[in-house]
Design an enzyme around this catalytic site. Structure first.
Site, PDB file in Angstrom:
ATOM      1  N   ALA A  66      16.682  -5.562  -5.024  1.00  0.00           N
ATOM      2  CA  ALA A  66      16.947  -6.907  -5.772  1.00  0.00           C
ATOM      3  C   ALA A  66      15.850  -6.642  -7.077  1.00  0.00           C
ATOM      4  O   ALA A  66      14.936  -6.109  -7.112  1.00  0.00           O
ATOM      5  CB  ALA A  66      16.406  -8.274  -5.132  1.00  0.00           C
ATOM      6  N   GLY A 116      17.829  -4.899  -1.133  1.00  0.00           N
ATOM      7  CA  GLY A 116      19.105  -5.382  -1.468  1.00  0.00           C
ATOM      8  C   GLY A 116      20.291  -4.400  -1.439  1.00  0.00           C
ATOM      9  O   GLY A 116      21.365  -4.589  -1.281  1.00  0.00           O
ATOM     10  N   GLU A 119      21.428  -4.086   1.939  1.00  0.00           N
ATOM     11  CA  GLU A 119      21.977  -5.481   2.447  1.00  0.00           C
ATOM     12  C   GLU A 119      23.478  -5.505   1.879  1.00  0.00           C
ATOM     13  O   GLU A 119      24.315  -5.876   2.392  1.00  0.00           O
ATOM     14  CB  GLU A 119      21.118  -6.600   1.765  1.00  0.00           C
ATOM     15  CG  GLU A 119      19.812  -6.725   2.443  1.00  0.00           C
ATOM     16  CD  GLU A 119      18.921  -8.056   2.108  1.00  0.00           C
ATOM     17  OE1 GLU A 119      18.546  -7.959   1.077  1.00  0.00           O
ATOM     18  OE2 GLU A 119      18.890  -8.900   2.872  1.00  0.00           O
ATOM     19  N   GLU A 141      11.307  -4.822   2.388  1.00  0.00           N
ATOM     20  CA  GLU A 141      10.557  -5.947   1.697  1.00  0.00           C
ATOM     21  C   GLU A 141       9.187  -6.307   2.213  1.00  0.00           C
ATOM     22  O   GLU A 141       8.603  -7.002   1.509  1.00  0.00           O
ATOM     23  CB  GLU A 141      11.807  -7.119   2.084  1.00  0.00           C
ATOM     24  CG  GLU A 141      13.138  -6.973   1.396  1.00  0.00           C
ATOM     25  CD  GLU A 141      13.911  -5.971   1.956  1.00  0.00           C
ATOM     26  OE1 GLU A 141      13.779  -5.619   2.875  1.00  0.00           O
ATOM     27  OE2 GLU A 141      15.141  -6.366   1.295  1.00  0.00           O
ATOM     28  N   MET A 327     -14.766  17.881   0.472  1.00  0.00           N
ATOM     29  CA  MET A 327     -14.374  17.057  -0.569  1.00  0.00           C
ATOM     30  C   MET A 327     -13.608  18.069  -1.521  1.00  0.00           C
ATOM     31  O   MET A 327     -12.437  18.048  -2.010  1.00  0.00           O
ATOM     32  CB  MET A 327     -15.125  16.243  -1.589  1.00  0.00           C
ATOM     33  CG  MET A 327     -15.848  15.120  -0.752  1.00  0.00           C
ATOM     34  SD  MET A 327     -14.487  13.815   0.040  1.00  0.00           S
ATOM     35  CE  MET A 327     -13.855  13.120  -1.592  1.00  0.00           C
ATOM     36  N   ASP A 346     -17.816  28.271  -4.677  1.00  0.00           N
ATOM     37  CA  ASP A 346     -18.829  27.982  -4.043  1.00  0.00           C
ATOM     38  C   ASP A 346     -19.895  29.108  -4.077  1.00  0.00           C
ATOM     39  O   ASP A 346     -19.787  29.821  -4.947  1.00  0.00           O
ATOM     40  CB  ASP A 346     -18.461  28.064  -2.450  1.00  0.00           C
ATOM     41  CG  ASP A 346     -19.382  26.773  -1.671  1.00  0.00           C
ATOM     42  OD1 ASP A 346     -20.454  26.773  -1.658  1.00  0.00           O
ATOM     43  OD2 ASP A 346     -18.698  25.690  -1.426  1.00  0.00           O
ATOM     44  N   VAL A 403     -20.484  19.520  -5.349  1.00  0.00           N
ATOM     45  CA  VAL A 403     -21.513  20.026  -4.656  1.00  0.00           C
ATOM     46  C   VAL A 403     -22.274  19.068  -3.764  1.00  0.00           C
ATOM     47  O   VAL A 403     -22.120  17.830  -4.075  1.00  0.00           O
ATOM     48  CB  VAL A 403     -22.274  21.020  -5.398  1.00  0.00           C
ATOM     49  CG1 VAL A 403     -21.673  22.026  -5.985  1.00  0.00           C
ATOM     50  CG2 VAL A 403     -23.028  20.293  -6.733  1.00  0.00           C
ATOM     51  N   GLU A 405     -24.669  16.283  -2.598  1.00  0.00           N
ATOM     52  CA  GLU A 405     -25.286  14.883  -3.331  1.00  0.00           C
ATOM     53  C   GLU A 405     -26.579  14.967  -3.681  1.00  0.00           C
ATOM     54  O   GLU A 405     -27.442  14.465  -2.980  1.00  0.00           O
ATOM     55  CB  GLU A 405     -24.965  13.396  -2.450  1.00  0.00           C
ATOM     56  CG  GLU A 405     -24.932  12.310  -3.294  1.00  0.00           C
ATOM     57  CD  GLU A 405     -23.996  11.988  -4.143  1.00  0.00           C
ATOM     58  OE1 GLU A 405     -23.197  12.901  -4.537  1.00  0.00           O
ATOM     59  OE2 GLU A 405     -23.782  10.856  -4.568  1.00  0.00           O
ATOM     60  N   LYS A 410     -26.726  19.068  -8.990  1.00  0.00           N
ATOM     61  CA  LYS A 410     -25.375  18.743  -9.770  1.00  0.00           C
ATOM     62  C   LYS A 410     -25.861  19.067 -11.252  1.00  0.00           C
ATOM     63  O   LYS A 410     -25.012  19.377 -11.951  1.00  0.00           O
ATOM     64  CB  LYS A 410     -25.542  17.136  -9.726  1.00  0.00           C
ATOM     65  CG  LYS A 410     -24.538  17.074  -8.451  1.00  0.00           C
ATOM     66  CD  LYS A 410     -23.899  15.639  -8.228  1.00  0.00           C
ATOM     67  CE  LYS A 410     -23.450  15.210  -6.702  1.00  0.00           C
ATOM     68  NZ  LYS A 410     -22.094  16.057  -6.539  1.00  0.00           N
ATOM     69  N   SER A 436     -20.728  10.420  -5.192  1.00  0.00           N
ATOM     70  CA  SER A 436     -20.449   8.938  -4.786  1.00  0.00           C
ATOM     71  C   SER A 436     -21.461   7.882  -5.248  1.00  0.00           C
ATOM     72  O   SER A 436     -21.370   6.765  -5.065  1.00  0.00           O
ATOM     73  CB  SER A 436     -20.106   9.021  -3.560  1.00  0.00           C
ATOM     74  OG  SER A 436     -20.755   9.812  -2.793  1.00  0.00           O
ATOM     75  N   ASN A 507     -17.216   1.390  -3.440  1.00  0.00           N
ATOM     76  CA  ASN A 507     -18.155   1.595  -2.489  1.00  0.00           C
ATOM     77  C   ASN A 507     -19.300   0.501  -2.610  1.00  0.00           C
ATOM     78  O   ASN A 507     -19.606  -0.244  -1.631  1.00  0.00           O
ATOM     79  CB  ASN A 507     -19.066   2.800  -2.568  1.00  0.00           C
ATOM     80  CG  ASN A 507     -18.073   4.036  -2.019  1.00  0.00           C
ATOM     81  OD1 ASN A 507     -17.235   3.669  -1.104  1.00  0.00           O
ATOM     82  ND2 ASN A 507     -18.649   5.137  -2.247  1.00  0.00           N
TER      83      ASN A 507
END
Ligand code: NAI
Length: 731
Positions: A66, A116, A119, A141, A327, A346, A403, A405, A410, A436, A507
């Site tokens: 719809a 719809g 339907e 729906e 991750m 890596d 990499v 935390e 970093k 994060s 978070n």
């Protein structure tokens, strides 16, 4: 007729092709209703037409549903209850006329038929479905806070039985062609180019113009509301639906009412009952908020509504992911899945290979489930190059750093990666960090191109979680934001743009939920009661079980890092020492089978609460009255919502639509509410502030309403009224 093209062949069989102009897919607009009425008139008047085939004039899709936008617009304009009922009855009455028109009507479903669309098909006497790979039918729906209101809630149970129909409608399940045939939703499945032919053959050979529920000897498959077996289904169904939804979804309750009451009366009365419940549902704040978030906002964000204006679209064709851990491997997987050449880096070859092996495992699963061919899976895997060599980054449009935390690491990786990234310069490559917790502007200090430095924050597990937070640092340019959004959309994620702040948006709002659970535990509330109250709010799990899922050692690490970073300003959370003790004793959460709960090794066996939690904080409240449960629920929801309000005040997030979508996709915030912002708007800001003031006195400053909420309360504003640009323009 503007939306239906009718042709009649030499044998007197009409072919009505639905083709709503200006829409990529057919939707049931008010104009379609007018045309359907005209078509019915023609069928009645023209004795030369002996039967009718309904199909779609748009290849690959029958009818998507719809026109919900139109429905919402009319409701927002403030129509009366009577007008609402008339609106929701218009389609079901027309479809009933089609069903009882006295001539056989077959539908050739040549593609997707949802809501719809199904339907309409159910009101035809015979259903032929295309076997196309993308074809699906269903009544979804409930996913936007509604239930089928075009006769679907009455026809489906009469067609396939109460239990199967209730399950399909209360879950909003979609059926592929073979499943639809097996369930009895369609009568025949044929190749896409044969649907019309098969429908024609049925009209010519059988052509029964009476629906089975209009025949004298008709019986509801499996029994109706008063049949002993049928009554049992309703009893069990009620309990099951309560267990799943805790009464948070009026649509599901009204669906049950509609089916239960509708099956006791003749069909023409049944669709009136359905319309009343549908209208009642549409008027609930839950439906309005869910339609806005799940339908309108998600669509808009999916089209890049968060992109800064005036920046041309970009296409990421090569990405380098640094850190092939949990991750990074996930990010490499979703990138390659979208056809992007992916360098997975890596510290050494073995670590990089381990990340690629994770991608291979995910692809193998898809192949074994029949979702992908072996060739396709191999092609995707071949897009991933696992290497320890930073020189391989050269030529990438984007780096995603994932990499450990650790700020120093970093920063060092950023410097190391930027040399090859900017070496032979494709146009403005960008650098995204998946941190994060560490502020983006701080990390950007190590970048030679801070304007190209941005947060691209994924959620775990990356292959399943839809949200990506795009975090602007102080110097991040609009072009960088746009490119990060283009990348997120290319890998089929939902990007929301936020500004730099501790824990960003998702978070920051989610952590208070688990913290509140810990506070309750320290107060002596029984852990079972805490988690039950948590689930009753509509969150996917209670706070303690959620902590087990995230991993207690990770949470302890975040807590100690936060305490270190905040210094004197840090306020310890009651229970954090006890959780640290659990970690020291080897209780790390679900991942090693021991946390707040014990997880049995046998697959499917239920987890049980670990009795040691009771030694740490003896239970003083094992049971709760309904009012006390409501208070626990309120604490768990409001502590998150007030944090979201603070995020608005500080400009961490600026768009209520993105905040709502982000809250549901990021941490499963009570979907019935339409999201964390819609919750506050539907409570009413003045009332929310009043409750927060009461709760601040009783529980502490974490509930204290920010000035923004007080200002909004004084002016009678809502978040959508104040912050949603479109809403403001429309007002
Ligand atoms: P992880 O420990 O599974 O993986 C980190 C990887 O980085 C390891 O494979 C490690 O060998 C590699 N690495 C370390 N130094 C490196 C270097 N100099 N060059 C290349 N690779 C190096 O960690 P995880 O869980 O994947 O987290 C990575 C990042 O993602 C962290 O910043 C974390 O805060 C963030 N994050 C984590 C989430 C989670 O749920 N685990 C959710 C969202 C973000």
């Amino acid at each position: 007729m503007k939306t239906i093209n009718l042709t009649v062949d030499a044998e007197g069989i009409g072919l009505a092709a639905i083709d709503v102009p200006g829409r990529p897919m057919n939707v049931l607009t008010p104009e379609f209703n007018e045309d359907l009425a005209a078509l019915l008139q023609r069928l009645a008047d023209d004795s030369g037409i002996r039967g009718l085939i309904l199909t779609s004039g748009k290849p690959g899709a029958f009818v998507a549903g719809a026109d919900i936008k139109d429905m919402v617009k009319r409701f927002d304009a403030g129509i009366s209850a009577a007008e609402g009922a008339a609106m929701s009855q218009a389609l079901s009455q027309l479809l009933r006329r089609l069903e009882t028109c006295g001539k056989p009507v077959a539908v050739a479903i040549n593609g997707l038929a949802l809501g719809g669309g199904l339907e309409v098909s159910l009101a035809c006497h015979y259903r032929v479905l295309s076997n196309g790979p993308k074809v699906q039918v269903g009544l979804p729906e409930v996913k936007i806070g509604l239930f089928p209101g075009g006769g679907g809630s009455q026809r489906l149970p009469r067609l396939i039985g109460v239990q199967a129909a209730l399950m399909a409608m209360s879950e909003g399940k979609s059926f592929k062609p073979a499943e639809a045939l097996a369930a009895g939703i369609v009568d025949e499945v044929v190749d896409d180019d044969k649907v019309v032919e098969a429908a024609k053959t049925w009209i010519k050979t059988k052509g029964d113009p009476v629906a089975r529920w209009d025949k004298k000897d008709y019986k509801i498959p499996g029994g109706g509301s008063y049949h002993p077996a049928g009554a049992q289904i309703f009893m069990m169904g009620n309990a099951l639906i309560r267990k799943q939804s805790y009464g948070n979804y009026p649509a599901v309750l009204n669906l049950m009412h509609s089916v239960y009451e509708g099956l006791q009366v003749p069909f023409d009365t049944a669709i009136k009952i359905e319309s009343r419940f549908f209208c009642k549902t549409l008027a609930t704040p839950q439906a309005k908020a869910m339609i806005r978030t799940f339908f309108m906002s998600m669509q808009a964000i999916g089209k890049g509504s968060g992109r800064p204006a005036g920046v041309p679209k970009t296409d990421v064709t090569q990405v380098a992911v640094i850190g092939a851990g949990m991750m990074g491997a996930g990010i490499a997987y979703v990138s390659a899945l979208a056809g992007i050449k992916t360098i997975l880096l890596d510290r050494d070859q073995a670590a990089a290979d381990k990340g690629k092996a994770h991608c291979e495992d995910l692809l193998k699963k898809s192949v074994s489930r029949g979702k992908m061919t072996q060739d396709k899976a191999q092609g995707i895997l071949d897009l991933i190059t696992a290497t320890p060599d930073y020189a391989a980054i050269t030529g990438s449009d984007l780096v995603v750093e994932a990499v450990f935390e650790n700020t120093d690491l970093k920063e060092q990786v950023t410097k190391q990666a930027e040399a090859p990234l900017y070496a032979n310069g494709k146009d403005a490559p960008i650098f995204g960090t998946n941190t994060s917790t560490i502020p983006i502007s701080l990390l950007a200090g190590a970048s030679s191109h801070a304007e190209n430095y941005i947060g691209i924050h994924f959620f775990s597990p990356v292959d399943k979680m839809m949200l990506v937070e795009i975090i602007r640092g102080e110097k991040t340019s609009d072009a960088t934001v746009a490119k990060a959004i283009d990348y997120a959309l290319k890998i089929k994620k939902t990007p929301v743009v936020v500004n730099d702040s501790r824990f960003f948006f998702a978070n920051r709002c989610f952590i208070p939920f688990t913290a509140e659970g810990m506070i309750m535990w320290s107060e002596g509330v029984a852990p079972a009661l805490i988690d039950n109250a948590g689930r009753m709010t509509g969150m996917p799990r209670g706070p303690l079980e959620m902590m087990d899922d995230v991993a207690l050692d990770l949470l302890t690490k975040i807590t100690s890092e936060t305490a270190k970073a905040m210094g004197d300003a840090y306020q310890p959370i009651p229970g954090e020492k006890e959780v640290a003790q659990m970690v020291a004793d080897g209780r790390l959460g679900r991942k090693n089978g021991k946390g707040f709960y014990d997880y049995p090794e046998a697959k499917g066996a239920p987890k049980t609460l670990w009795s040691g939690t009771l030694d740490m904080f003896p239970v003083t409240q094992a049971e709760a009255s309904p009012a006390e449960v409501e208070e626990l629920k309120k604490r768990l929801l409001y502590v998150q919502a007030v944090t979201a309000a603070r995020c608005f005040e500080e400009g961490v997030i600026t768009n209520p639509r993105e905040a709502d979508v982000g809250s549901i996709l990021g941490w499963g915030f009570a979907p019935w509410s339409g999201g964390i912002i819609s919750l506050m708007d539907s409570i009413g800001i003045a009332k929310f502030v009043e409750e927060l003031d009461r709760m601040t006195k009783r529980y502490g400053d974490r509930f204290a309403p920010p000035q923004l909420l007080r200002d909004m309360a004084a002016r009678g504003e809502t978040f959508y009224g104040r912050f949603d640009k479109k809403a403001a323009k429309a007002a």
